[in-house]
Scaffold this active site. Structure first.
Site, PDB file in Angstrom:
ATOM      1  N   ASP A  34      -6.988  17.492  14.641  1.00 25.63           N
ATOM      2  CA  ASP A  34      -8.111  17.010  14.061  1.00 25.63           C
ATOM      3  C   ASP A  34      -9.263  17.005  15.056  1.00 25.63           C
ATOM      4  OD1 ASP A  34      -9.636  15.954  11.976  1.00 25.63           O
ATOM      5  OD2 ASP A  34      -8.895  14.095  12.224  1.00 25.63           O
ATOM      6  N   ASN A  37      -7.750  21.406   1.996  1.00 15.88           N
ATOM      7  CA  ASN A  37      -8.693  21.874   2.720  1.00 15.88           C
ATOM      8  C   ASN A  37      -9.297  22.817   1.762  1.00 15.88           C
ATOM      9  OD1 ASN A  37      -7.005  21.848   5.749  1.00 15.88           O
ATOM     10  ND2 ASN A  37      -8.618  20.480   5.194  1.00 15.88           N
TER      11      ASN A  37
HETATM   12  C1  FPP Z   1      -9.309  19.615  11.221  1.00 20.38           C
HETATM   13  O1  FPP Z   1     -10.549  19.330  11.950  1.00 20.38           O
HETATM   14  C2  FPP Z   1      -8.830  20.900  11.565  1.00 20.38           C
HETATM   15  C3  FPP Z   1      -8.604  22.011  10.689  1.00 20.38           C
HETATM   16  C4  FPP Z   1      -8.821  21.673   9.193  1.00 20.38           C
HETATM   17  C5  FPP Z   1      -8.360  23.378  11.065  1.00 20.38           C
HETATM   18  C6  FPP Z   1      -7.452  23.439  11.940  1.00 20.38           C
HETATM   19  C7  FPP Z   1      -7.369  24.860  12.575  1.00 20.38           C
HETATM   20  C8  FPP Z   1      -7.212  25.063  13.953  1.00 20.38           C
HETATM   21  C9  FPP Z   1      -7.120  24.013  14.793  1.00 20.38           C
HETATM   22  C10 FPP Z   1      -7.387  26.434  14.195  1.00 20.38           C
HETATM   23  C11 FPP Z   1      -6.007  27.218  14.632  1.00 20.38           C
HETATM   24  C12 FPP Z   1      -5.439  27.876  13.474  1.00 20.38           C
HETATM   25  C13 FPP Z   1      -4.629  28.957  13.579  1.00 20.38           C
HETATM   26  C14 FPP Z   1      -4.011  29.474  12.363  1.00 20.38           C
HETATM   27  C15 FPP Z   1      -4.517  29.489  14.676  1.00 20.38           C
HETATM   28  P1  FPP Z   1     -11.673  19.259  11.332  1.00 20.38           P
HETATM   29  O2  FPP Z   1     -12.536  20.283  10.898  1.00 20.38           O
HETATM   30  O3  FPP Z   1     -11.459  18.092   9.919  1.00 20.38           O
HETATM   31  O4  FPP Z   1     -12.477  18.175  12.348  1.00 20.38           O
HETATM   32  P2  FPP Z   1     -13.452  16.969  11.772  1.00 20.38           P
HETATM   33  O5  FPP Z   1     -12.739  15.893  11.148  1.00 20.38           O
HETATM   34  O6  FPP Z   1     -14.092  16.517  13.082  1.00 20.38           O
HETATM   35  O7  FPP Z   1     -14.416  17.354  10.865  1.00 20.38           O
END
Ligand code: FPP
Length: 259
Positions: free
Chosen positions: A34, A82
């Site tokens: 996250d 998501n």
């Molecule tokens: C949550 O952070 C993260 C995600 C929903 C996506 C996770 C994906 C990756 C780490 C990329 C790697 C993936 C692969 C398949 C190699 P957020 O966007 O919710 O963060 P925030 O809470 O700060 O908005």
């Protein structure tokens, strides 16, 4: 977070760092990655820049975990919820596995890491599905760590699917109601392919949020949870080691009273 390992005892003195016990590395580590969006926002970058950097972190942490002797690393890359994000972000997240596997499969093979996936893969765009299935195929001979991506995965969805399969088995006369127990449920979970390592020993969530967001609801029943303030793109080998040290300081009782 981690302050107990580096607490200042006096003005100048520091408590000695506790070292990692290489004999008690958690076999299965699950991570809710996250904070990509917040990492980007702090830098006045678009959210997808955070996901791009997050992908680099996945590469580094995969190699670090494999070197430590972790058996399974489960990463929550895309949840069933998501899809509610803006189209451009969803599209970018769907491209990431393609970019990741296109550039990283040789390294995975070099480190003897096998790719595995849990989630409803059939709902992903065809290019993403192909990248995933190709990576599974290209790494199928590797017998070191399993890199288990949760893609279009939801813990409740998984339990519903397992229940439907067991209900069908009962209707078909393959199982009696009183034979349905925890092992029958476990066998129908998407983690059954992980054998002895289906349940995570340690669950890490980055970025300071302290919830499990529909991740591995069945499997996390007795896992140790470690929450770190670090945003996922800033997570690294050292942070991983610190979370394992925290895990090693815990006293797992699995509901019993053993010392
Ligand atoms: C949550 O952070 C993260 C995600 C929903 C996506 C996770 C994906 C990756 C780490 C990329 C790697 C993936 C692969 C398949 C190699 P957020 O966007 O919710 O963060 P925030 O809470 O700060 O908005």
């Amino acid at each position: 977070m981690f302050s107990k390992f580096k607490k200042t005892q006096s003005n100048s003195e520091q408590a000695p760092d506790i070292e990692l016990d290489m004999h008690r590395i958690p076999a299965h580590i699950a991570i809710i990655m996250d904070g990509n969006g917040r990492w980007a926002q702090k830098r006045h970058l678009p959210r997808i820049a955070g996901h791009k950097e997050g992908m680099q972190t996945v590469k580094k942490v995969t190699i670090a975990a494999s070197k430590l002797g972790v058996k399974v690393l489960s990463l929550y890359a895309f949840s069933t919820e998501n899809w509610k994000r803006p189209d451009d972000e969803v599209n970018y997240l769907m491209q990431l596995p393609i970019r990741f596997f296109n550039t990283f499969v040789p390294d995975l093979i070099k480190h003897n890491v096998r790719v595995s996936v849990m989630g409803d893969i059939n709902q992903l765009p065809s290019g993403t599905q192909k990248a995933v299935y190709d990576a599974i195929d290209q790494t199928k001979e590797c017998n070191g760590m399993v890199l288990n991506f949760a893609l279009n995965y939801g813990g409740r969805d998984e339990i519903v699917s397992a229940t439907q399969k067991i209900a069908q088995m009962a209707m078909d006369g393959q199982i009696k109601i009183d034979q349905i127990d925890e092992s029958v449920l476990s066998d129908q979970m998407m983690t059954s392919q992980l054998g002895d390592y289906e349940d995570p020993d340690l669950m890490i969530r980055t970025s300071g949020e302290e919830r499990i967001s529909n991740f591995m609801l069945w499997q996390l029943a007795y896992s140790e949870f470690v929450f770190v303030d670090t945003h996922w793109p800033d997570f690294n080998e050292e942070t991983l080691k610190q979370t394992i040290i925290e895990y090693q300081g815990r006293h797992r009782r699995f509901g019993g009273l053993t010392k």
